[in-house]
Design a protein around this motif. Structure first.
Motif, PDB file in Angstrom:
ATOM      1  N   HIS A 216       0.828  -1.219   0.000  1.00  0.00           N
ATOM      2  CA  HIS A 216       0.000   0.000   0.000  1.00  0.00           C
ATOM      3  C   HIS A 216       0.861   1.269   0.000  1.00  0.00           C
ATOM      4  CE1 HIS A 216      -3.233  -2.763   0.728  1.00  0.00           C
ATOM      5  NE2 HIS A 216      -2.590  -3.231   1.790  1.00  0.00           N
ATOM      6  N   GLY A 217       1.985   1.178  -0.700  1.00  0.00           N
ATOM      7  CA  GLY A 217       2.830   2.366  -0.868  1.00  0.00           C
ATOM      8  C   GLY A 217       3.764   2.650   0.293  1.00  0.00           C
ATOM      9  N   LYS A 218       3.719   1.800   1.307  1.00  0.00           N
ATOM     10  CA  LYS A 218       4.555   2.064   2.486  1.00  0.00           C
ATOM     11  C   LYS A 218       6.021   1.678   2.265  1.00  0.00           C
ATOM     12  CE  LYS A 218       1.175   1.845   6.232  1.00  0.00           C
ATOM     13  NZ  LYS A 218      -0.038   1.170   5.704  1.00  0.00           N
ATOM     14  N   GLY A 219       6.251   0.740   1.358  1.00  0.00           N
ATOM     15  CA  GLY A 219       7.636   0.305   1.117  1.00  0.00           C
ATOM     16  C   GLY A 219       8.075  -0.793   2.078  1.00  0.00           C
ATOM     17  N   VAL A 220       7.347  -0.941   3.184  1.00  0.00           N
ATOM     18  CA  VAL A 220       7.649  -2.004   4.154  1.00  0.00           C
ATOM     19  C   VAL A 220       6.353  -2.718   4.511  1.00  0.00           C
ATOM     20  CG1 VAL A 220       9.670  -0.901   5.187  1.00  0.00           C
ATOM     21  CG2 VAL A 220       7.402  -0.428   6.111  1.00  0.00           C
ATOM     22  N   LEU A 221       6.480  -3.945   4.952  1.00  0.00           N
ATOM     23  CA  LEU A 221       5.305  -4.696   5.414  1.00  0.00           C
ATOM     24  C   LEU A 221       5.753  -5.805   6.354  1.00  0.00           C
ATOM     25  CD1 LEU A 221       4.003  -6.972   2.499  1.00  0.00           C
ATOM     26  CD2 LEU A 221       6.290  -6.050   2.631  1.00  0.00           C
ATOM     27  N   ARG A 222       4.801  -6.232   7.160  1.00  0.00           N
ATOM     28  CA  ARG A 222       5.125  -7.337   8.080  1.00  0.00           C
ATOM     29  C   ARG A 222       5.061  -8.645   7.339  1.00  0.00           C
ATOM     30  NH1 ARG A 222       6.023  -6.507  13.167  1.00  0.00           N
ATOM     31  NH2 ARG A 222       5.658  -8.596  13.979  1.00  0.00           N
ATOM     32  N   LYS A 223       6.086  -9.426   7.496  1.00  0.00           N
ATOM     33  CA  LYS A 223       6.060 -10.748   6.858  1.00  0.00           C
ATOM     34  C   LYS A 223       7.028 -11.679   7.589  1.00  0.00           C
ATOM     35  CE  LYS A 223       9.527  -9.699   3.385  1.00  0.00           C
ATOM     36  NZ  LYS A 223       9.920  -9.551   2.037  1.00  0.00           N
ATOM     37  N   GLU A 224       6.887 -12.947   7.244  1.00  0.00           N
ATOM     38  CA  GLU A 224       7.745 -13.950   7.842  1.00  0.00           C
ATOM     39  C   GLU A 224       9.039 -14.004   7.033  1.00  0.00           C
ATOM     40  OE1 GLU A 224       6.420 -18.131   7.917  1.00  0.00           O
ATOM     41  OE2 GLU A 224       5.971 -17.704  10.021  1.00  0.00           O
ATOM     42  N   GLU A 225      10.144 -13.999   7.711  1.00  0.00           N
ATOM     43  CA  GLU A 225      11.415 -14.045   6.996  1.00  0.00           C
ATOM     44  C   GLU A 225      12.322 -15.091   7.624  1.00  0.00           C
ATOM     45  OE1 GLU A 225      14.770 -10.839   5.942  1.00  0.00           O
ATOM     46  OE2 GLU A 225      12.746 -10.017   5.951  1.00  0.00           O
ATOM     47  N   GLU A 226      13.039 -15.798   6.749  1.00  0.00           N
ATOM     48  CA  GLU A 226      13.958 -16.810   7.243  1.00  0.00           C
ATOM     49  C   GLU A 226      15.360 -16.216   7.283  1.00  0.00           C
ATOM     50  OE1 GLU A 226      13.869 -21.395   6.329  1.00  0.00           O
ATOM     51  OE2 GLU A 226      15.255 -20.390   4.982  1.00  0.00           O
ATOM     52  N   ILE A 227      15.966 -16.306   8.435  1.00  0.00           N
ATOM     53  CA  ILE A 227      17.297 -15.729   8.607  1.00  0.00           C
ATOM     54  C   ILE A 227      18.298 -16.843   8.867  1.00  0.00           C
ATOM     55  CG2 ILE A 227      18.663 -14.369  10.255  1.00  0.00           C
ATOM     56  CD1 ILE A 227      15.919 -12.681  10.362  1.00  0.00           C
ATOM     57  N   SER A 228      19.405 -16.785   8.144  1.00  0.00           N
ATOM     58  CA  SER A 228      20.441 -17.803   8.339  1.00  0.00           C
ATOM     59  C   SER A 228      21.487 -17.267   9.304  1.00  0.00           C
ATOM     60  CB  SER A 228      21.124 -18.131   7.018  1.00  0.00           C
ATOM     61  OG  SER A 228      20.192 -18.701   6.149  1.00  0.00           O
ATOM     62  N   LEU A 229      21.730 -18.018  10.336  1.00  0.00           N
ATOM     63  CA  LEU A 229      22.729 -17.609  11.314  1.00  0.00           C
ATOM     64  C   LEU A 229      23.805 -18.681  11.396  1.00  0.00           C
ATOM     65  CD1 LEU A 229      23.793 -15.976  13.785  1.00  0.00           C
ATOM     66  CD2 LEU A 229      22.286 -17.366  15.193  1.00  0.00           C
ATOM     67  N   ALA A 230      25.052 -18.259  11.250  1.00  0.00           N
ATOM     68  CA  ALA A 230      26.170 -19.179  11.454  1.00  0.00           C
ATOM     69  C   ALA A 230      26.665 -18.957  12.880  1.00  0.00           C
ATOM     70  CB  ALA A 230      27.277 -18.902  10.444  1.00  0.00           C
ATOM     71  N   VAL A 231      26.257 -19.827  13.774  1.00  0.00           N
ATOM     72  CA  VAL A 231      26.694 -19.703  15.168  1.00  0.00           C
ATOM     73  C   VAL A 231      28.179 -20.080  15.210  1.00  0.00           C
ATOM     74  CG1 VAL A 231      26.367 -20.511  17.525  1.00  0.00           C
ATOM     75  CG2 VAL A 231      24.403 -20.335  16.000  1.00  0.00           C
ATOM     76  N   PRO A 232      29.044 -19.193  15.687  1.00  0.00           N
ATOM     77  CA  PRO A 232      30.476 -19.492  15.646  1.00  0.00           C
ATOM     78  C   PRO A 232      30.870 -20.578  16.640  1.00  0.00           C
ATOM     79  CG  PRO A 232      30.093 -17.400  16.743  1.00  0.00           C
ATOM     80  CD  PRO A 232      28.752 -17.879  16.259  1.00  0.00           C
ATOM     81  N   ALA A 233      31.891 -21.317  16.293  1.00  0.00           N
ATOM     82  CA  ALA A 233      32.405 -22.361  17.175  1.00  0.00           C
ATOM     83  C   ALA A 233      32.889 -21.734  18.480  1.00  0.00           C
ATOM     84  CB  ALA A 233      33.556 -23.099  16.496  1.00  0.00           C
ATOM     85  N   GLY A 234      32.660 -22.436  19.559  1.00  0.00           N
ATOM     86  CA  GLY A 234      33.189 -21.983  20.854  1.00  0.00           C
ATOM     87  C   GLY A 234      32.308 -20.969  21.565  1.00  0.00           C
ATOM     88  N   ILE A 235      31.077 -20.776  21.091  1.00  0.00           N
ATOM     89  CA  ILE A 235      30.200 -19.784  21.729  1.00  0.00           C
ATOM     90  C   ILE A 235      29.755 -20.300  23.093  1.00  0.00           C
ATOM     91  CG2 ILE A 235      27.938 -20.568  20.869  1.00  0.00           C
ATOM     92  CD1 ILE A 235      27.649 -17.432  20.110  1.00  0.00           C
ATOM     93  N   ARG A 236      29.519 -19.353  24.008  1.00  0.00           N
ATOM     94  CA  ARG A 236      29.142 -19.746  25.360  1.00  0.00           C
ATOM     95  C   ARG A 236      27.665 -19.523  25.608  1.00  0.00           C
ATOM     96  NH1 ARG A 236      33.462 -20.101  28.895  1.00  0.00           N
ATOM     97  NH2 ARG A 236      35.454 -19.641  27.896  1.00  0.00           N
ATOM     98  N   ASN A 237      27.159 -20.210  26.592  1.00  0.00           N
ATOM     99  CA  ASN A 237      25.761 -20.047  26.970  1.00  0.00           C
ATOM    100  C   ASN A 237      25.487 -18.588  27.332  1.00  0.00           C
ATOM    101  OD1 ASN A 237      23.129 -20.809  27.692  1.00  0.00           O
ATOM    102  ND2 ASN A 237      23.745 -20.956  29.834  1.00  0.00           N
ATOM    103  N   GLY A 238      24.426 -18.043  26.797  1.00  0.00           N
ATOM    104  CA  GLY A 238      24.041 -16.674  27.143  1.00  0.00           C
ATOM    105  C   GLY A 238      24.658 -15.595  26.271  1.00  0.00           C
ATOM    106  N   GLU A 239      25.571 -15.953  25.388  1.00  0.00           N
ATOM    107  CA  GLU A 239      26.191 -14.945  24.534  1.00  0.00           C
ATOM    108  C   GLU A 239      25.177 -14.408  23.529  1.00  0.00           C
ATOM    109  OE1 GLU A 239      30.271 -14.796  22.947  1.00  0.00           O
ATOM    110  OE2 GLU A 239      30.447 -16.830  23.758  1.00  0.00           O
ATOM    111  N   MET A 240      25.362 -13.154  23.160  1.00  0.00           N
ATOM    112  CA  MET A 240      24.489 -12.523  22.179  1.00  0.00           C
ATOM    113  C   MET A 240      25.239 -12.388  20.860  1.00  0.00           C
ATOM    114  SD  MET A 240      21.637 -11.621  23.713  1.00  0.00           S
ATOM    115  CE  MET A 240      20.847 -10.125  23.180  1.00  0.00           C
ATOM    116  N   VAL A 241      24.528 -12.631  19.786  1.00  0.00           N
ATOM    117  CA  VAL A 241      25.087 -12.394  18.456  1.00  0.00           C
ATOM    118  C   VAL A 241      24.279 -11.267  17.839  1.00  0.00           C
ATOM    119  CG1 VAL A 241      25.416 -13.357  16.153  1.00  0.00           C
ATOM    120  CG2 VAL A 241      25.815 -14.778  18.164  1.00  0.00           C
ATOM    121  N   ARG A 242      24.964 -10.258  17.334  1.00  0.00           N
ATOM    122  CA  ARG A 242      24.240  -9.154  16.706  1.00  0.00           C
ATOM    123  C   ARG A 242      24.367  -9.256  15.197  1.00  0.00           C
ATOM    124  NH1 ARG A 242      25.765  -2.872  17.673  1.00  0.00           N
ATOM    125  NH2 ARG A 242      26.675  -2.860  15.623  1.00  0.00           N
TER     126      ARG A 242
END
Ligand code: ZN
Ligand code: ZN
Length: 362
Positions: A216-242
């Motif tokens: 509707h001309g907004k240029g953005v819309l809500r939708k489902e998106e699949e995101i691929s994340l490569a979790v790095p080796a050696g990550i610890r519990n509770g770490e955040m990836v940005r």
């Protein structure tokens, strides 16, 4: 002010790219301003050092000119702007292959650090966060994950400009293509002039002639998106990836960031101690005295561990290279803490034999 970028990252002058990257991730993570013990100044320093040392061209110039390099372009004097630092994400630094040019050093740095050169307020989408659960083994070796998120994203049909396919954009009439509107208010102190971003075109100066039907001309819309994340080796519990730019999109602006919290399910046998993995192993008394081979199921598969004769309780066996990955081809160790399981009850025969041992002075 002379800065030693190698010292800042805590790496050798001979460090390879991978070591530099690892050191950067570690420190960026530690000092990230979003963290409790974060330190923005240090975070910036670490980032700055990484921008130079991760780029072959800049690194060799830096090696050649040392601190003089820094003074030539006031490299330290950048300011944090929208979009900010790449942080420890995996999608940033696309600019790092840019050719080096002393004359444009400031420009390059403002690109790197997303400096708000124009001074104009920029629209930015919301940061969003989610979390995933991974197994202990996945945290050690890294894993690729697909995450399904429902969020405001750029419209694929109109590529975000809000125009119906095949139609053109036209000059925004509300601001006459300027993208902003001056507002003059008369007050007792005289007239005060402010500039505001045009609400019709959101600062771009143009609007679609015909609106995209999908968004509707907004240029953005809500939708489902699949995101691929490569979790790095050696990550610890509770770490955040940005993941920069993977947050919510906003029309005519930059997308926010996506923060992913990594939850690691504890393992029944293995625990982490820095880069080492630790496990307990119960030995029979006779095995502890005589020595033996023990099959052990490690995260890498089955191995045979040699228990030397005469080991004592709490002794630790070290299996090299079966721990947490720390760099290219390098890994911590597996530590096997020995425990000797004494029988609760002795059979008559056992008792007789142990009586015999006693006589031997054992
Ligand atoms: Zn659209
Ligand atoms: Zn406008």
């Amino acid at each position: 002010m002379a800065k030693d970028y190698y010292e800042i990252l805590g790496v050798d002058k001979s460090a390879n790219k991978d070591e530099i990257k690892k050191a950067f991730y570690k420190l960026a993570h530690k000092y990230h301003p979003d963290k409790k013990e974060g330190d923005e100044k240090k975070f910036k320093e670490v980032n700055e050092a990484y921008q130079i040392l991760s780029d072959d061209g800049k690194r060799s110039k830096y090696d050649q000119f040392g601190s003089g390099y820094e003074n030539m372009g006031n490299a330290g004097g950048y300011s944090q702007g929208q979009g900010g630092f790449g942080g420890f994400d995996f999608s940033g630094f696309q600019n790092s292959s840019q050719d080096f040019d002393f004359g444009n050093l400031n420009d390059i740095f403002s690109d790197f650090f997303g400096g708000n050169g124009g001074g104009r307020e920029q629209r930015r989408g919301r940061d969003i966060s989610t979390e995933i659960h991974i197994t202990f083994a996945e945290s050690i070796f890294g894993v690729n994950r697909k995450i399904l998120l429902t969020k405001t994203s750029s419209c694929d049909t109109c590529k975000g400009n809000g125009a119906k396919t095949g139609t053109k954009m036209e000059t925004c009439k509300a601001c006459n293509g300027q993208g902003q509107i001056r507002e003059v208010r008369r007050t007792i102190l005289g007239s005060i002039e402010t500039k505001k971003i045009c609400e019709h075109c959101l600062g771009s100066g143009e609007v679609p002639k015909e609106k995209c039907e999908k968004c509707h001309g907004k240029g953005v819309l809500r939708k489902e998106e699949e995101i691929s994340l490569a979790v790095p080796a050696g990550i610890r519990n509770g770490e955040m990836v940005r993941m920069t730019g993977m947050g919510e999109a906003v029309a005519k602006g930059t997308s926010g960031d996506l923060y992913i919290k990594i939850n690691v399910t504890p393992h029944a046998i293995f625990k982490r101690d820095g880069h080492d993995l630790v496990m307990n192993l119960n030995l029979k008394l006779s095995d502890a005295l005589l020595g033996t081979e023990y099959p052990i199921e490690t995260l890498d598969g089955k191995i045979e561990v040699t228990i030397p004769e005469g080991v004592s309780i709490n002794e630790i066996l070290r299996v090299k290279g079966k721990g947490v990955p720390v760099g290219k081809g390098k890994r911590g160790d597996l530590l096997i803490k020995l425990n000797i399981k004494l029988p609760n009850k002795l059979s008559r025969k056992s008792r007789e034999l142990i009586e015999e041992l006693k006589k031997e002075g054992i």
